[in-house]
Design an enzyme around this catalytic site. Structure first.
Site, PDB file in Angstrom:
ATOM      1  N   HIS A 109     -14.610 -42.218  -0.009  1.00 32.88           N
ATOM      2  CA  HIS A 109     -13.834 -42.115  -1.616  1.00 32.88           C
ATOM      3  C   HIS A 109     -13.938 -40.763  -2.824  1.00 32.88           C
ATOM      4  O   HIS A 109     -13.748 -40.021  -3.347  1.00 32.88           O
ATOM      5  CB  HIS A 109     -13.619 -43.444  -2.108  1.00 32.88           C
ATOM      6  CG  HIS A 109     -12.861 -43.541  -3.176  1.00 32.88           C
ATOM      7  ND1 HIS A 109     -11.298 -43.819  -3.068  1.00 32.88           N
ATOM      8  CD2 HIS A 109     -13.173 -43.406  -4.902  1.00 32.88           C
ATOM      9  CE1 HIS A 109     -10.967 -44.443  -4.985  1.00 32.88           C
ATOM     10  NE2 HIS A 109     -11.897 -43.995  -5.206  1.00 32.88           N
ATOM     11  N   GLU A 110     -15.519 -41.172  -2.728  1.00 27.57           N
ATOM     12  CA  GLU A 110     -16.436 -40.438  -3.764  1.00 27.57           C
ATOM     13  C   GLU A 110     -16.431 -39.014  -3.747  1.00 27.57           C
ATOM     14  O   GLU A 110     -16.375 -38.071  -4.984  1.00 27.57           O
ATOM     15  CB  GLU A 110     -17.898 -41.142  -4.708  1.00 27.57           C
ATOM     16  CG  GLU A 110     -17.350 -42.691  -4.715  1.00 27.57           C
ATOM     17  CD  GLU A 110     -16.908 -42.959  -6.400  1.00 27.57           C
ATOM     18  OE1 GLU A 110     -16.922 -41.742  -6.605  1.00 27.57           O
ATOM     19  OE2 GLU A 110     -15.975 -44.015  -6.650  1.00 27.57           O
ATOM     20  N   HIS A 113     -12.983 -37.436  -4.513  1.00 24.78           N
ATOM     21  CA  HIS A 113     -13.494 -37.595  -5.985  1.00 24.78           C
ATOM     22  C   HIS A 113     -13.555 -36.146  -6.283  1.00 24.78           C
ATOM     23  O   HIS A 113     -13.510 -34.560  -7.594  1.00 24.78           O
ATOM     24  CB  HIS A 113     -14.270 -38.163  -7.311  1.00 24.78           C
ATOM     25  CG  HIS A 113     -12.953 -39.779  -7.348  1.00 24.78           C
ATOM     26  ND1 HIS A 113     -11.466 -39.657  -7.497  1.00 24.78           N
ATOM     27  CD2 HIS A 113     -13.558 -40.396  -7.177  1.00 24.78           C
ATOM     28  CE1 HIS A 113     -11.109 -40.885  -8.038  1.00 24.78           C
ATOM     29  NE2 HIS A 113     -11.796 -41.618  -7.643  1.00 24.78           N
ATOM     30  N   HIS A 119      -6.755 -40.899  -7.660  1.00 27.86           N
ATOM     31  CA  HIS A 119      -6.027 -41.910  -7.164  1.00 27.86           C
ATOM     32  C   HIS A 119      -5.278 -42.070  -6.494  1.00 27.86           C
ATOM     33  O   HIS A 119      -4.187 -41.492  -7.358  1.00 27.86           O
ATOM     34  CB  HIS A 119      -6.734 -43.537  -8.100  1.00 27.86           C
ATOM     35  CG  HIS A 119      -8.295 -44.034  -8.144  1.00 27.86           C
ATOM     36  ND1 HIS A 119      -8.476 -44.246  -9.009  1.00 27.86           N
ATOM     37  CD2 HIS A 119      -9.437 -43.325  -7.623  1.00 27.86           C
ATOM     38  CE1 HIS A 119     -10.026 -44.557  -9.186  1.00 27.86           C
ATOM     39  NE2 HIS A 119     -10.149 -43.695  -8.138  1.00 27.86           N
TER      40      HIS A 119
END
Lengths: 174, 78
Positions: A109-110, A113, A119
């Site tokens: 997930h990170e 980013h 998101h």
């Protein structure tokens, strides 16, 4: 999928190579550096599979493009963390805590980013902002793939039909 | 982020939407008058179990709606 305002992305020549390094002072005490490295290598590989970007570990934390550490409270980005909410896990068979959070899922997930994705509202996407304790979400969803590929292009070795087939099979299993 | 201040033993009868929104605004999670749909949750007009379950889940610390960040987002103590 969602981008950050202004759609920022890494803008070096394609194929892009990004370096990453781990903080020596800010790791988590109950996971070994080897365990953490292994998890992140797998997480970076998920993204590298779909876009023409490679990720290479370096020892030099200061000059690395991506700096990895475990921080609490105010860590310099204006969004202080609340503090410890659970326990990092790399293997749910070993880590029995009911509040264990899968490190690889969070790493995937990170990294999203870091590549420029915000998101997503798609619950199965890696970029969905919540993750249940003791659950894993380590594979990219079509939503993640389309989002990141529109920023960086497609890895010539990637075949989206394989991903779609895998998702269909998962849905049928559900 | 820990929303436990209002999610510990919530009662269906004394938690309402305006109260939740005031709380989220106070701690920098939501702008005033924000009626946007988010997280793929259905709009039911009440603090339904789906929504409350999501509020309790561990989540990424980065805001969902980066465009609507306000000064308060940065200065309020979480």
């Amino acid at each position: 999928y969602v981008y950050f305002p202004g759609r920022p992305r890494w803008t070096r020549d394609i194929p892009l190579q990004l370096t990453y390094a781990f903080s020596q002072e800010n790791l988590t005490p109950y996971l070994t550096p080897t365990q953490i490295r292994r998890v992140f290598r797998r997480a970076f590989a998920k993204w590298a599979l779909v876009i023409p970007v490679s990720f290479v570990e370096t020892e030099d934390y200061e000059i690395a493009d991506i700096k990895i550490g475990f921080f609490a409270g105010d860590h310099g980005d204006g969004e202080p963390f609340d503090g410890v909410l659970g326990t990092w896990a790399v293997d749910f068979h070993e880590q029995k805590s009911t509040v264990a959070v899968d490190l690889e899922s969070v790493a995937v997930h990170e990294i999203g980013h870091v590549l420029g994705l915000g998101h997503s509202s798609v619950k199965d996407a890696a970029m969905y902002p919540t993750l249940k304790p003791r659950s894993k979400k380590v594979d990219l969803n079509v939503d993640d793939v389309v989002g990141v590929q529109s920023l960086y292009g497609t890895n010539p070795n990637f075949n989206i039909s394989g991903l779609l087939a895998s998702e269909t099979s998962t849905n049928l299993a559900d | 982020r820990n929303p436990s201040q209002f999610t510990i033993n919530p009662s269906r009868h004394n938690v309402n939407i305006p109260e939740i929104k005031r709380h989220l605004h106070r701690f920098g999670y939501l702008q005033r008058n924000n009626n946007n749909k988010n997280l793929g949750l259905p709009i039911t007009g009440k603090p339904d179990s789906d929504t409350l379950s999501h509020v309790r889940l561990p989540r990424c610390g980065y805001p969902d709606d980066v465009d609507s960040k306000t000064t308060a987002f940065h200065t309020k103590q979480k």
